[in-house]
Write a protein that holds these residues in place. Structure first.
Motif, short mmCIF file in Angstrom:
data_model
loop_
_atom_site.label_atom_id
_atom_site.label_comp_id
_atom_site.label_asym_id
_atom_site.label_seq_id
_atom_site.Cartn_x
_atom_site.Cartn_y
_atom_site.Cartn_z
N PRO A 1 11.94 -10.61 -19.88
CA PRO A 1 10.57 -11.34 -20.40
C PRO A 1 9.69 -11.50 -18.98
O PRO A 1 8.40 -11.34 -19.22
N PHE A 2 10.25 -11.84 -17.98
CA PHE A 2 9.31 -12.21 -16.77
C PHE A 2 8.83 -11.00 -16.26
O PHE A 2 7.80 -11.00 -15.68
N MET A 3 9.74 -9.90 -16.09
CA MET A 3 8.94 -8.43 -16.11
C MET A 3 7.91 -7.87 -16.68
O MET A 3 6.96 -7.46 -16.32
N VAL A 4 7.87 -8.31 -18.07
CA VAL A 4 6.90 -7.96 -19.07
C VAL A 4 5.73 -8.73 -18.62
O VAL A 4 4.41 -8.18 -18.67
N ILE A 5 5.99 -10.06 -18.40
CA ILE A 5 4.73 -10.97 -18.00
C ILE A 5 3.97 -10.61 -16.67
O ILE A 5 2.68 -10.14 -16.50
N ILE A 6 4.81 -10.10 -15.81
CA ILE A 6 4.40 -9.72 -14.66
C ILE A 6 3.79 -8.26 -14.49
O ILE A 6 2.59 -8.19 -13.99
N GLU A 7 4.37 -7.22 -15.03
CA GLU A 7 3.63 -6.03 -15.25
C GLU A 7 2.30 -6.16 -16.10
O GLU A 7 1.50 -5.27 -15.76
N THR A 8 2.23 -6.93 -16.97
CA THR A 8 1.13 -7.30 -18.02
C THR A 8 0.10 -7.43 -17.01
O THR A 8 -1.21 -7.27 -17.08
N ILE A 9 0.28 -8.75 -16.31
CA ILE A 9 -0.70 -9.11 -15.49
C ILE A 9 -1.34 -8.10 -14.32
O ILE A 9 -2.37 -8.04 -14.10
N SER A 10 -0.27 -7.64 -13.83
CA SER A 10 -0.61 -6.44 -12.80
C SER A 10 -1.38 -5.45 -13.32
O SER A 10 -2.55 -4.82 -12.55
N ASN A 11 -1.21 -5.02 -14.64
CA ASN A 11 -1.82 -3.92 -15.24
C ASN A 11 -3.52 -4.65 -15.52
O ASN A 11 -4.24 -3.64 -15.42
N ILE A 12 -3.59 -5.48 -16.01
CA ILE A 12 -4.84 -6.28 -16.34
C ILE A 12 -5.67 -6.41 -15.11
O ILE A 12 -6.78 -6.05 -15.45
N ILE A 13 -5.24 -6.74 -13.96
CA ILE A 13 -5.95 -6.91 -12.78
C ILE A 13 -6.32 -5.76 -12.25
O ILE A 13 -7.02 -5.86 -11.17
N ARG A 14 -5.67 -4.68 -12.45
CA ARG A 14 -6.05 -3.41 -11.73
C ARG A 14 -7.50 -3.12 -11.55
O ARG A 14 -7.89 -2.84 -10.44
N PRO A 15 -8.46 -3.07 -12.65
CA PRO A 15 -9.72 -2.66 -12.29
C PRO A 15 -10.15 -3.89 -11.53
O PRO A 15 -11.50 -3.31 -10.79
N GLY A 16 -10.09 -5.08 -11.74
CA GLY A 16 -10.68 -5.98 -10.67
C GLY A 16 -10.44 -5.84 -9.25
O GLY A 16 -11.24 -5.89 -8.32
N THR A 17 -9.12 -5.61 -8.96
CA THR A 17 -8.65 -5.23 -7.56
C THR A 17 -9.21 -4.02 -6.95
O THR A 17 -9.83 -3.96 -5.93
N LEU A 18 -9.40 -2.93 -7.95
CA LEU A 18 -10.02 -1.64 -7.27
C LEU A 18 -11.49 -1.97 -6.98
O LEU A 18 -12.00 -1.55 -5.84
N ALA A 19 -12.27 -2.88 -7.78
CA ALA A 19 -13.67 -2.98 -7.81
C ALA A 19 -14.14 -4.08 -6.21
O ALA A 19 -14.75 -3.82 -5.57
N VAL A 20 -13.20 -5.09 -6.18
CA VAL A 20 -13.33 -5.95 -5.30
C VAL A 20 -13.02 -5.35 -3.74
O VAL A 20 -13.87 -5.49 -2.83
N ARG A 21 -11.77 -4.53 -3.84
CA ARG A 21 -11.53 -3.75 -2.63
C ARG A 21 -12.77 -2.82 -2.02
O ARG A 21 -12.97 -2.84 -1.09
N LEU A 22 -13.47 -2.18 -3.22
CA LEU A 22 -14.49 -1.39 -2.64
C LEU A 22 -15.68 -2.27 -2.27
O LEU A 22 -16.24 -1.90 -1.07
N SER A 23 -16.03 -3.12 -3.10
CA SER A 23 -17.14 -3.92 -2.53
C SER A 23 -16.92 -4.87 -1.52
O SER A 23 -17.90 -4.80 -0.53
N ALA A 24 -15.76 -5.53 -1.29
CA ALA A 24 -15.46 -6.22 0.05
C ALA A 24 -15.62 -5.27 1.20
O ALA A 24 -15.85 -5.83 2.43
#
Length: 225
Positions: A141-164
């Motif tokens: 259950p914890f791995m499902v939550i962690i993988e879901t969160i990491s999957n959801i934040i992917r577009p934000g991390t890519l965008a922030v990495r480029l802009s920053a």
């Protein structure tokens, strides 16, 4: 001072009362006629060599199950980001990739297309991917939550990495150039050499960031197949 400093990243900043900042994004269209020359120039030869190398690398990353021509999506992504990153190094040209309007639009649209394709066509594979192989039952259950969160934040991390990365280098160049009026004349040479070195570093960052975004997008698309 800070307002004037950050105004270089403000898309509403205009030139002669004309809001032309976003038009710099379309300047790459002027390079298209190079491909129709009877005798290709050096720019086209180098660019064609780069595209072929990227195509072979993306093809290896995506595997044999990828669709034909799918690598050109990521080659176009690399070309678009690279061109706009380099445009920002020229004076009085707005760096569109430093704004989340552009970077987040690109990464979010790619991520949504990957997720829709994966959950519609390969839903079982998507469920399996959320739990790494060999995970104990109590941690699932914890791995499902962690993988879901990491999957959801992917577009934000890519965008922030480029802009920053684009904002950080440009701010440093602007801060150093703003001190040229208040330092002695014998330090101008040191400041000029420092600016040239930083400009070279920013050119490398422009290439690396566009390559990183394209590679990560390729890897994310490979996970849904």
């Amino acid at each position: 001072m800070m307002t004037n400093l950050f105004s270089i990243f403000d898309p509403s900043t205009n030139l002669f009362n004309l809001p032309l900042n976003w038009l710099s994004t379309f300047l790459g269209i002027f390079f298209i006629p190079y491909s129709f020359w009877m005798i290709p120039n050096r720019h086209y030869i180098i660019w064609n060599f780069t595209i072929n190398k990227l195509h072979s690398e993306f093809k290896n990353l995506m595997g044999p199950n990828s669709f034909n021509g799918s690598t050109f999506i990521f080659i176009s992504l690399f070309s678009f980001i690279l061109f706009n990153n380099f445009l920002g190094l020229l004076p009085y040209i707005f760096t569109s990739t430093s704004h989340l309007t552009i970077s987040l639009s690109i990464t979010l649209s790619l991520w949504l297309s990957f997720m829709l394709y994966g959950w519609i066509n390969n839903s079982q594979h998507m469920f399996i991917h959320m739990i790494p192989q060999g995970t104990p039952a109590i941690l699932m259950p914890f791995m499902v939550i962690i993988e879901t969160i990491s999957n959801i934040i992917r577009p934000g991390t890519l965008a922030v990495r480029l802009s920053a990365n684009m904002i950080a280098g440009h701010l440093l160049l602007t801060l150093l150039s703003s001190t040229s009026n208040s330092i002695p004349n014998y330090l101008i040479i040191i400041l000029l050499i420092t600016q040239i070195l930083l400009l070279t570093l920013e050119s490398a960052v422009a290439i690396i960031q566009s390559y990183v975004i394209a590679i990560l997008s390729t890897l994310y698309s490979n996970e849904v197949n």
